[in-house]
Design a protein around this motif. Structure first.
Motif, PDB file in Angstrom:
ATOM      1  N   TRP A 165      36.579  40.847  37.279  1.00 20.95           N
ATOM      2  CA  TRP A 165      35.876  40.223  38.308  1.00 20.95           C
ATOM      3  C   TRP A 165      34.496  39.931  37.765  1.00 20.95           C
ATOM      4  CZ3 TRP A 165      31.920  43.147  41.300  1.00 20.95           C
ATOM      5  CH2 TRP A 165      31.401  42.230  41.983  1.00 20.95           C
ATOM      6  N   ARG A 166      33.879  40.946  36.883  1.00 24.31           N
ATOM      7  CA  ARG A 166      32.291  40.819  36.315  1.00 24.31           C
ATOM      8  C   ARG A 166      32.320  39.784  35.486  1.00 24.31           C
ATOM      9  NH1 ARG A 166      27.728  44.214  35.713  1.00 24.31           N
ATOM     10  NH2 ARG A 166      26.518  42.904  34.747  1.00 24.31           N
ATOM     11  N   PHE A 167      33.600  39.743  34.647  1.00 25.49           N
ATOM     12  CA  PHE A 167      33.369  38.562  33.605  1.00 25.49           C
ATOM     13  C   PHE A 167      33.839  37.192  33.957  1.00 25.49           C
ATOM     14  CE2 PHE A 167      35.218  42.137  30.815  1.00 25.49           C
ATOM     15  CZ  PHE A 167      34.016  42.854  30.477  1.00 25.49           C
ATOM     16  N   GLY A 168      34.082  37.190  35.235  1.00 31.15           N
ATOM     17  CA  GLY A 168      34.247  35.766  36.079  1.00 31.15           C
ATOM     18  C   GLY A 168      35.715  35.066  35.812  1.00 31.15           C
ATOM     19  N   ILE A 169      36.745  36.157  35.547  1.00 32.17           N
ATOM     20  CA  ILE A 169      38.021  35.731  35.446  1.00 32.17           C
ATOM     21  C   ILE A 169      38.762  35.963  36.647  1.00 32.17           C
ATOM     22  CG2 ILE A 169      39.993  36.175  33.824  1.00 32.17           C
ATOM     23  CD1 ILE A 169      38.157  37.211  31.723  1.00 32.17           C
ATOM     24  N   MET A 170      38.464  36.816  37.466  1.00 30.87           N
ATOM     25  CA  MET A 170      39.143  37.108  38.604  1.00 30.87           C
ATOM     26  C   MET A 170      38.125  37.031  39.858  1.00 30.87           C
ATOM     27  SD  MET A 170      41.964  40.157  37.938  1.00 30.87           S
ATOM     28  CE  MET A 170      42.915  39.888  39.408  1.00 30.87           C
ATOM     29  N   ASP A 171      38.688  36.706  40.841  1.00 27.48           N
ATOM     30  CA  ASP A 171      37.804  36.935  42.122  1.00 27.48           C
ATOM     31  C   ASP A 171      37.792  38.151  42.804  1.00 27.48           C
ATOM     32  OD1 ASP A 171      37.674  34.170  42.139  1.00 27.48           O
ATOM     33  OD2 ASP A 171      39.159  33.711  43.259  1.00 27.48           O
ATOM     34  N   ARG A 172      36.528  38.418  43.274  1.00 22.62           N
ATOM     35  CA  ARG A 172      36.283  39.892  44.082  1.00 22.62           C
ATOM     36  C   ARG A 172      37.438  40.430  44.850  1.00 22.62           C
ATOM     37  NH1 ARG A 172      31.073  41.316  47.368  1.00 22.62           N
ATOM     38  NH2 ARG A 172      32.087  39.874  48.650  1.00 22.62           N
ATOM     39  N   GLU A 173      38.084  39.388  45.660  1.00 26.47           N
ATOM     40  CA  GLU A 173      39.157  39.504  46.722  1.00 26.47           C
ATOM     41  C   GLU A 173      40.598  40.143  46.048  1.00 26.47           C
ATOM     42  OE1 GLU A 173      37.157  36.945  46.428  1.00 26.47           O
ATOM     43  OE2 GLU A 173      36.072  37.301  48.403  1.00 26.47           O
ATOM     44  N   GLU A 174      40.704  39.791  44.668  1.00 31.62           N
ATOM     45  CA  GLU A 174      41.904  40.101  43.690  1.00 31.62           C
ATOM     46  C   GLU A 174      41.941  41.676  43.256  1.00 31.62           C
ATOM     47  OE1 GLU A 174      43.063  35.764  42.129  1.00 31.62           O
ATOM     48  OE2 GLU A 174      41.580  36.737  41.159  1.00 31.62           O
ATOM     49  N   ILE A 175      40.791  42.268  43.456  1.00 28.66           N
ATOM     50  CA  ILE A 175      40.682  43.680  43.128  1.00 28.66           C
ATOM     51  C   ILE A 175      41.376  44.596  44.105  1.00 28.66           C
ATOM     52  CG2 ILE A 175      39.243  45.786  42.748  1.00 28.66           C
ATOM     53  CD1 ILE A 175      36.804  43.678  42.325  1.00 28.66           C
ATOM     54  N   ASP A 176      42.815  44.648  43.775  1.00 30.27           N
ATOM     55  CA  ASP A 176      43.444  44.992  44.726  1.00 30.27           C
ATOM     56  C   ASP A 176      44.336  46.588  44.294  1.00 30.27           C
ATOM     57  OD1 ASP A 176      45.305  43.955  43.125  1.00 30.27           O
ATOM     58  OD2 ASP A 176      46.434  42.552  44.290  1.00 30.27           O
ATOM     59  N   GLY A 177      44.159  46.925  43.006  1.00 28.02           N
ATOM     60  CA  GLY A 177      44.815  47.915  42.384  1.00 28.02           C
ATOM     61  C   GLY A 177      46.492  47.918  42.021  1.00 28.02           C
ATOM     62  N   ILE A 178      46.635  46.429  41.889  1.00 33.67           N
ATOM     63  CA  ILE A 178      47.906  46.145  41.492  1.00 33.67           C
ATOM     64  C   ILE A 178      47.834  45.392  40.298  1.00 33.67           C
ATOM     65  CG2 ILE A 178      50.217  44.949  41.917  1.00 33.67           C
ATOM     66  CD1 ILE A 178      49.377  45.534  45.208  1.00 33.67           C
ATOM     67  N   PHE A 179      48.834  45.873  39.148  1.00 37.01           N
ATOM     68  CA  PHE A 179      48.541  45.355  37.908  1.00 37.01           C
ATOM     69  C   PHE A 179      49.975  44.175  37.701  1.00 37.01           C
ATOM     70  CE2 PHE A 179      46.449  45.827  33.438  1.00 37.01           C
ATOM     71  CZ  PHE A 179      47.264  44.918  32.943  1.00 37.01           C
TER      72      PHE A 179
END
Length: 269
Positions: free
Chosen positions: A220-234
């Protein structure tokens, strides 16, 4: 259309299109790839043979030079449509990846972006997180968006150091534009430190839990994912994002976050 009152120098480049054919609704920061002074940035664009320029340059000590008037299009981002809309800003940076900038340069970039927004009637600077979202979006009359040179050419510009801070840049500019919007900030201002515990083993497809959130926070910090996608699932999306981050840093693109990838990410952030 006015220019910024924050400038210390003026060295107008012959490399420009006058006037621009679009109203300004975009800011495109760039990395110089050198800890250059404002004067040196200006001199880079004085030769017609260079066929390049920028609207502003920020030197290593934070001083600003005007290179192309805001009423005119600079030749900066390898994309005429973008440059007709954008105010382009070259920023002094390290010569090697991730092309880090010192605090004087970054702080002045924030001030300059806020000034550009104010003078062009913009109340909010937006970072939408990706090329696809940004180029598909039509800014409202009081909105400005951030774009990146790397979207239009095979370049790393503005460097991963600055690109990873686009959300933070937008938030800090928006605080200057309206101090009462802190509760509405998308990144609230982007934290410097990862709040999740660092993994001690390899994190990969199928992993779950706080270690995955640590990985996703960086993405997310690198602008590759959205913050809402921090869900703990790889899953597949996180795997693709990890490979993209590894590609940018010239690491093995295996989708696995081991000690080498963790170390590279921590240095970058």
């Amino acid at each position: 259309m006015s220019n910024s009152g924050l400038i210390s120098f003026t060295n107008i480049s012959p490399n420009r299109t006058s006037p621009r054919n679009r109203r300004i609704d975009t800011i495109t920061p760039h990395c110089v790839v050198g800890q250059s002074s404002a004067e040196a940035i200006g001199r880079c664009f004085t030769s017609p043979g260079r066929k390049a320029s920028c609207n502003y340059g920020i030197g290593v000590d934070g001083r600003i030079i005007l290179v192309v008037d805001e009423k005119d299009r600079s030749w900066c981002s390898s994309n005429s449509a973008n440059d007709h809309r954008a105010v382009t800003i070259e920023c002094a940076s390290d010569k090697t990846a991730p092309y880090a900038m010192n605090s004087k340069v970054y702080d002045k970039l924030i001030d300059l972006c806020a000034d550009i927004c104010r003078r062009n009637g913009k109340k909010r600077l937006l970072w939408l997180g990706s090329k696809e979202k940004t180029l598909a979006y039509t800014p409202k009359s009081d909105e400005m968006v951030l774009t990146a040179h790397r979207w239009f050419a095979n370049k790393s510009c503005p460097g991963d150091w600055l690109y990873s801070r686009y959300g933070d840049l937008a938030d800090r500019v928006n605080v200057l534009l309206d101090s009462n919007i802190s509760d509405e900030l998308q990144y609230s201002v982007t934290p410097v430190f990862n709040p999740f515990p660092e993994p001690t083993t390899v994190v990969k497809t199928g992993s779950r839990g706080e270690s995955v959130r640590w990985v996703q926070w960086y993405l997310w910090r690198f602008g590759i994912m959205d913050r809402e996608e921090i869900d703990g699932i790889f899953g597949n999306k996180t795997d693709a994002a990890v490979r993209e981050a590894q590609k940018r840093l010239k690491l093995e693109q295996d989708g696995k976050v081991g000690s080498e990838t963790r170390m590279a990410w921590k240095k970058l952030a």
